[in-house]
Design an enzyme around this catalytic site. Sequence first.
Site, PDB file in Angstrom:
ATOM      1  N   TYR A   1      -1.551  -1.109  10.238  1.00  0.00           N
ATOM      2  CA  TYR A   1      -1.603  -1.399   8.768  1.00  0.00           C
ATOM      3  C   TYR A   1      -0.770  -0.576   8.646  1.00  0.00           C
ATOM      4  O   TYR A   1       0.013  -1.663   7.344  1.00  0.00           O
ATOM      5  CB  TYR A   1      -3.246  -0.676   8.256  1.00  0.00           C
ATOM      6  CG  TYR A   1      -2.882  -0.877   6.809  1.00  0.00           C
ATOM      7  CD1 TYR A   1      -3.289  -1.959   6.130  1.00  0.00           C
ATOM      8  CD2 TYR A   1      -2.792  -0.319   6.385  1.00  0.00           C
ATOM      9  CE1 TYR A   1      -4.236  -2.802   5.076  1.00  0.00           C
ATOM     10  CE2 TYR A   1      -2.831  -0.465   4.758  1.00  0.00           C
ATOM     11  CZ  TYR A   1      -3.739  -1.618   4.104  1.00  0.00           C
ATOM     12  OH  TYR A   1      -3.640  -1.810   3.018  1.00  0.00           O
TER      13      TYR A   1
ATOM     14  N   SER B   1       0.898  -1.919  -0.185  1.00  0.00           N
ATOM     15  CA  SER B   1       0.176   0.117  -0.377  1.00  0.00           C
ATOM     16  C   SER B   1       0.888   1.505   0.010  1.00  0.00           C
ATOM     17  O   SER B   1       1.712   1.118   0.683  1.00  0.00           O
ATOM     18  CB  SER B   1      -0.912   0.178   1.056  1.00  0.00           C
ATOM     19  OG  SER B   1      -1.366   1.383   1.253  1.00  0.00           O
TER      20      SER B   1
HETATM   21  N1  LIG Z   1      -9.307  -1.591  -1.723  1.00  0.00           N
HETATM   22  C1  LIG Z   1      -7.987  -0.839  -1.665  1.00  0.00           C
HETATM   23  O1  LIG Z   1      -8.049   0.054  -1.864  1.00  0.00           O
HETATM   24  C2  LIG Z   1      -6.550  -0.643  -1.448  1.00  0.00           C
HETATM   25  C3  LIG Z   1      -5.590   0.290  -2.074  1.00  0.00           C
HETATM   26  C4  LIG Z   1      -3.874  -0.593  -1.209  1.00  0.00           C
HETATM   27  C5  LIG Z   1      -4.048  -1.770  -0.717  1.00  0.00           C
HETATM   28  N2  LIG Z   1      -4.448  -2.783  -0.436  1.00  0.00           N
HETATM   29  C6  LIG Z   1      -4.347  -4.062  -0.975  1.00  0.00           C
HETATM   30  O2  LIG Z   1      -4.682  -5.218  -1.081  1.00  0.00           O
HETATM   31  C7  LIG Z   1      -5.345  -5.741  -0.920  1.00  0.00           C
HETATM   32  C8  LIG Z   1      -6.848  -6.690  -0.772  1.00  0.00           C
HETATM   33  O3  LIG Z   1      -7.015  -5.629  -0.364  1.00  0.00           O
HETATM   34  P1  LIG Z   1      -8.862  -5.633  -0.453  1.00  0.00           P
HETATM   35  O4  LIG Z   1      -9.557  -4.178  -0.819  1.00  0.00           O
HETATM   36  O5  LIG Z   1      -9.923  -6.858  -1.193  1.00  0.00           O
HETATM   37  O6  LIG Z   1      -9.436  -5.914   0.737  1.00  0.00           O
HETATM   38  P2  LIG Z   1     -10.736  -6.901   0.866  1.00  0.00           P
HETATM   39  O7  LIG Z   1     -11.465  -6.342   0.345  1.00  0.00           O
HETATM   40  O8  LIG Z   1     -11.067  -6.125   3.483  1.00  0.00           O
HETATM   41  O9  LIG Z   1      -9.748  -8.621   1.280  1.00  0.00           O
HETATM   42  C9  LIG Z   1      -9.497  -8.627   2.099  1.00  0.00           C
HETATM   43  C10 LIG Z   1      -9.146 -10.017   2.040  1.00  0.00           C
HETATM   44  O10 LIG Z   1      -8.373 -10.511   2.835  1.00  0.00           O
HETATM   45  C11 LIG Z   1      -9.471 -12.057   3.705  1.00  0.00           C
HETATM   46  N3  LIG Z   1      -8.287 -12.022   5.447  1.00  0.00           N
HETATM   47  C12 LIG Z   1      -8.586 -10.755   6.220  1.00  0.00           C
HETATM   48  N4  LIG Z   1      -8.531 -12.057   7.229  1.00  0.00           N
HETATM   49  C13 LIG Z   1      -8.032 -12.290   6.797  1.00  0.00           C
HETATM   50  C14 LIG Z   1      -7.987 -14.184   7.667  1.00  0.00           C
HETATM   51  N5  LIG Z   1      -7.202 -14.066   8.672  1.00  0.00           N
HETATM   52  N6  LIG Z   1      -7.373 -15.465   6.849  1.00  0.00           N
HETATM   53  C15 LIG Z   1      -7.952 -15.553   5.994  1.00  0.00           C
HETATM   54  N7  LIG Z   1      -7.937 -14.204   5.119  1.00  0.00           N
HETATM   55  C16 LIG Z   1      -8.542 -13.375   5.490  1.00  0.00           C
HETATM   56  C17 LIG Z   1     -10.267 -11.667   3.632  1.00  0.00           C
HETATM   57  O11 LIG Z   1     -11.464 -12.565   4.177  1.00  0.00           O
HETATM   58  P3  LIG Z   1     -12.910 -12.357   5.102  1.00  0.00           P
HETATM   59  O12 LIG Z   1     -13.996 -12.326   3.871  1.00  0.00           O
HETATM   60  O13 LIG Z   1     -12.874 -14.140   5.954  1.00  0.00           O
HETATM   61  O14 LIG Z   1     -12.786 -11.104   5.783  1.00  0.00           O
HETATM   62  C18 LIG Z   1     -10.614 -11.130   1.926  1.00  0.00           C
HETATM   63  O15 LIG Z   1     -10.895 -12.200   1.016  1.00  0.00           O
HETATM   64  C19 LIG Z   1      -4.630  -6.341   0.716  1.00  0.00           C
HETATM   65  O16 LIG Z   1      -3.459  -6.747   0.976  1.00  0.00           O
HETATM   66  C20 LIG Z   1      -5.264  -4.188   1.315  1.00  0.00           C
HETATM   67  O17 LIG Z   1      -3.719  -4.164   1.457  1.00  0.00           O
HETATM   68  C21 LIG Z   1      -5.875  -2.384  -1.212  1.00  0.00           C
END
Ligand SMILES: NC(=O)c1ccc[n+]([C@@H]2O[C@H](COP(=O)([O-])OP(=O)(O)OC[C@H]3O[C@@H](n4cnc5c(N)ncnc54)[C@H](OP(=O)(O)O)[C@@H]3O)[C@@H](O)[C@H]2O)c1
Length: 250
Positions: free
Chosen positions: A169, A156
């Site tokens: 985070y 990020s």
């Molecule tokens: N969205 C953005 O704008 C953004 C920006 C910069 C970086 N990122 C990075 O991109 C990646 C994906 O983000 P996202 O936006 O798709 O997030 P998200 O929609 O919150 O999804 C997070 C995922 O991680 C899983 N997870 C969380 N805790 C877990 C655990 N204990 N065991 C197994 N799985 C677990 C969640 O599963 P559950 O459904 O079970 O909770 C979900 O599948 C992350 O690493 C995030 O830091 C995102």
Amino acid sequence: MEISTNYSITEGELKDKVILVTGANRGFGKAMTMDLAKAGATVIMLGRDLGSLETAYDEVVDGGFVEPILYPLDLEGATAEHYQQLQKDVLDNFGQLDGLIHNAGIIGTMMPIEQYDLKLWYATMQINVNAPFMLTQALIPALNKSADACVLFLSSSVGREARAYWGAYGVSKFAIEGLSKTLSEELEKTNIRVNSLDPGRMKTEMRRTAYPAENSDKNPLPESKSPAIVYLMSEKSKKIKGEQLTLSDA
Ligand SMILES: NC(=O)c1ccc[n+]([C@@H]2O[C@H](COP(=O)([O-])OP(=O)(O)OC[C@H]3O[C@@H](n4cnc5c(N)ncnc54)[C@H](OP(=O)(O)O)[C@@H]3O)[C@@H](O)[C@H]2O)c1
């Protein structure tokens, strides 16, 4: 290094590749799972919630793409033994691993370090840093068996430039950048290439939690960015290693 999201997937370009995606049940993980399967890869979908993993699995199969494998595991509670079992399952079933995408993560909470909740700090570091470390360590032997393996750590902007109140985070993403660089240096002479990737803002649950007041419809859909993941897992990006990557907005 900026990677374009304008990538056209060629049918079968990841044929015979086996790629593990964490957090594959929703958000960016689900979007990349669809595209990786569309490109011909067998995706090992790791997630903690079997119900939503199965729903995502159905979408891949209904799309006519390569049937994925479900791997339910909670990264918060998983131990070295779970990761050893995973390594055994991967080697027994596929003989090798070609891609490992550390996508799962939690946002923790927005709070000054001075007041940060200890339990939430530990949970965030466990899921965002310790789990990717243990998972990678266990799977290096399987990655070593691939002619061209790729490890990708989702990072990020707050893991590259500190921002107040992003707490565990932000710190966890700084740690991921360090893990990615260190591992890349150690594996320099192998067939395993390692990069970190800041995907930029996307319309997901995590973004909604971090920015509750913004109009989420203005954020790019994860599906608009996931084709770039196919590129990063393909041989076309073979020369990209040890980089801090960012994705351009679609
Ligand atoms: N969205 C953005 O704008 C953004 C920006 C910069 C970086 N990122 C990075 O991109 C990646 C994906 O983000 P996202 O936006 O798709 O997030 P998200 O929609 O919150 O999804 C997070 C995922 O991680 C899983 N997870 C969380 N805790 C877990 C655990 N204990 N065991 C197994 N799985 C677990 C969640 O599963 P559950 O459904 O079970 O909770 C979900 O599948 C992350 O690493 C995030 O830091 C995102």
